[in-house]
Design an enzyme around this catalytic site. Sequence first.
Site, PDB file in Angstrom:
ATOM      1  N   GLN A 100       0.489  19.949  52.863  1.00  0.00           N
ATOM      2  CA  GLN A 100       0.287  21.137  53.697  1.00  0.00           C
ATOM      3  C   GLN A 100      -1.208  21.298  53.968  1.00  0.00           C
ATOM      4  O   GLN A 100      -2.005  21.443  53.042  1.00  0.00           O
ATOM      5  CB  GLN A 100       0.835  22.401  53.033  1.00  0.00           C
TER       6      GLN A 100
ATOM      7  N   GLY B   2      10.731  28.199  46.236  1.00  0.00           N
ATOM      8  CA  GLY B   2       9.397  28.339  45.695  1.00  0.00           C
ATOM      9  C   GLY B   2       9.363  28.535  44.199  1.00  0.00           C
ATOM     10  O   GLY B   2       9.449  27.580  43.421  1.00  0.00           O
ATOM     11  N   ARG B   3       9.226  29.789  43.775  1.00  0.00           N
ATOM     12  CA  ARG B   3       9.016  30.071  42.355  1.00  0.00           C
ATOM     13  C   ARG B   3      10.065  29.477  41.422  1.00  0.00           C
ATOM     14  O   ARG B   3       9.722  29.052  40.313  1.00  0.00           O
ATOM     15  CB  ARG B   3       8.906  31.583  42.157  1.00  0.00           C
TER      16      ARG B   3
ATOM     17  N   TYR C  67      -3.383  33.094  57.530  1.00  0.00           N
ATOM     18  CA  TYR C  67      -4.521  32.192  57.463  1.00  0.00           C
ATOM     19  C   TYR C  67      -4.978  31.800  58.872  1.00  0.00           C
ATOM     20  O   TYR C  67      -4.528  32.374  59.856  1.00  0.00           O
ATOM     21  CB  TYR C  67      -4.181  30.998  56.569  1.00  0.00           C
TER      22      TYR C  67
ATOM     23  N   ASN D   4      -1.959  40.066  54.655  1.00  0.00           N
ATOM     24  CA  ASN D   4      -3.327  40.127  55.164  1.00  0.00           C
ATOM     25  C   ASN D   4      -3.360  40.315  56.676  1.00  0.00           C
ATOM     26  O   ASN D   4      -4.280  39.864  57.360  1.00  0.00           O
ATOM     27  CB  ASN D   4      -4.118  38.856  54.795  1.00  0.00           C
TER      28      ASN D   4
ATOM     29  N   ASN E  13       1.278  33.023  57.285  1.00  0.00           N
ATOM     30  CA  ASN E  13       0.832  33.825  56.134  1.00  0.00           C
ATOM     31  C   ASN E  13      -0.594  34.365  56.234  1.00  0.00           C
ATOM     32  O   ASN E  13      -1.277  34.526  55.223  1.00  0.00           O
ATOM     33  CB  ASN E  13       1.001  33.028  54.839  1.00  0.00           C
TER      34      ASN E  13
ATOM     35  N   PRO F 182       5.615  24.999  49.418  1.00  0.00           N
ATOM     36  CA  PRO F 182       4.214  24.928  48.964  1.00  0.00           C
ATOM     37  C   PRO F 182       3.897  26.097  48.042  1.00  0.00           C
ATOM     38  O   PRO F 182       4.213  27.243  48.354  1.00  0.00           O
ATOM     39  CB  PRO F 182       3.416  25.002  50.271  1.00  0.00           C
ATOM     40  N   LEU F 183       3.266  25.781  46.917  1.00  0.00           N
ATOM     41  CA  LEU F 183       2.985  26.783  45.889  1.00  0.00           C
ATOM     42  C   LEU F 183       1.553  26.617  45.411  1.00  0.00           C
ATOM     43  O   LEU F 183       1.219  25.630  44.751  1.00  0.00           O
ATOM     44  CB  LEU F 183       3.955  26.604  44.712  1.00  0.00           C
ATOM     45  N   THR F 184       0.690  27.557  45.756  1.00  0.00           N
ATOM     46  CA  THR F 184      -0.715  27.479  45.369  1.00  0.00           C
ATOM     47  C   THR F 184      -0.838  27.650  43.857  1.00  0.00           C
ATOM     48  O   THR F 184      -0.433  28.663  43.304  1.00  0.00           O
ATOM     49  CB  THR F 184      -1.534  28.561  46.095  1.00  0.00           C
TER      50      THR F 184
ATOM     51  N   HIS G 244      -0.356  24.394  58.063  1.00  0.00           N
ATOM     52  CA  HIS G 244      -0.161  25.780  57.626  1.00  0.00           C
ATOM     53  C   HIS G 244      -0.625  26.704  58.751  1.00  0.00           C
ATOM     54  O   HIS G 244      -1.811  26.983  58.900  1.00  0.00           O
ATOM     55  CB  HIS G 244      -0.952  26.035  56.350  1.00  0.00           C
TER      56      HIS G 244
END
Length: 347
Positions: A100, A316-317, A179, A234, A177, A25-27, A174
């Site tokens: 997701q 990902g990237r 959240y 976070n 990370n 998953p890539l925002t 999700h």
Amino acid sequence: MTDNLFQPYALNNSLHLANRILMAPLTRCMSDAELVPTQEMADYYARRAGAGLIISEATIIRPDGQGYPNTPGLFTPAQIIGWRKVTDAVHNKGGKIFAQLWHTGRVAHPHFFNGQDVMAPSAVAVEGSVPRMRELTYVTPKAVTHDDIQQLIQDYSQAAANAIDAGFDGVEIHGANGYLIDQFLHHDSNHREDEYGGSPENMSRFALAVVDAIIDRIGHERTALRLSPGAYFNMAGDKRDRAVFDYILPQLERRHLAFLHIGIFDDAMEFDYLEGRVSDYVRKHYQQTLVGVGSYTPDHASAAIANERFDLIAIGRPFIANPDYVEKVRQGKTLTPYSDDMLSTLF
């Protein structure tokens, strides 16, 4: 040699993957003003249908889950229709795709939902400001009530049903990370003294309730989860967190998920209270399908799978830079390097 990356893999009796490479998953923050996926997004995902499975960008389950601009939702009819264009495009290319499901919890911002309360396990703020909108600083959230928790569980379940209506092959919850779900699982963000805080069982209660509600709605074979036992984003780590994940991982194993997905940006990171890497810790406690992630090259991913550290690899990237990532790796071609400049467009 990376041949094992291209072996088919059965998640269960109803879901079979063409290879072991997942698109992580890539925002991208590219939905329209109503958080509806666009045709450009459909084209973007279709170009990556060579992955064994695409996991969509994080998609919010309700308005107060939003913490970034233009992140898509799955709670209105228009959003469901928009996602149907995406899933149809992926399926027409022979691919598979999970949604997701996301609520950002204390890193949401009231700017996005008319100044309403930010929801979190406890009234503990996170420092900093909203990415891409640095003028918006985080606020102290409201500690959710029991009624709030029950509504959130229902809303996760409804979003999962909406995902199936939108044509997704399944969902990944999700829970990682930093959240909302992850905030219940770590002592830094969960200061509750009721049945949702304090002990490993209590701190796991919300996450397991969400998992169970979604399983009841769409089936365990279409339900996956992402977890971050190592607090790093976070979130401050706490050695007491280890006991929470020692408890929840066997509980999840009993639920026969489609897969469990590790949430980490770089799997080379080590955590004292986990005695090393997150992936190694999770594998010791979870023997069903495990997805690794975190800056792996094809060669390193292939070796990790060969050594049974995990079963599938999420990339990902490099998928942003290489829509044809799978074929390039299969053919031994040079991969285009990722650059932050690529985030300004979908290609």
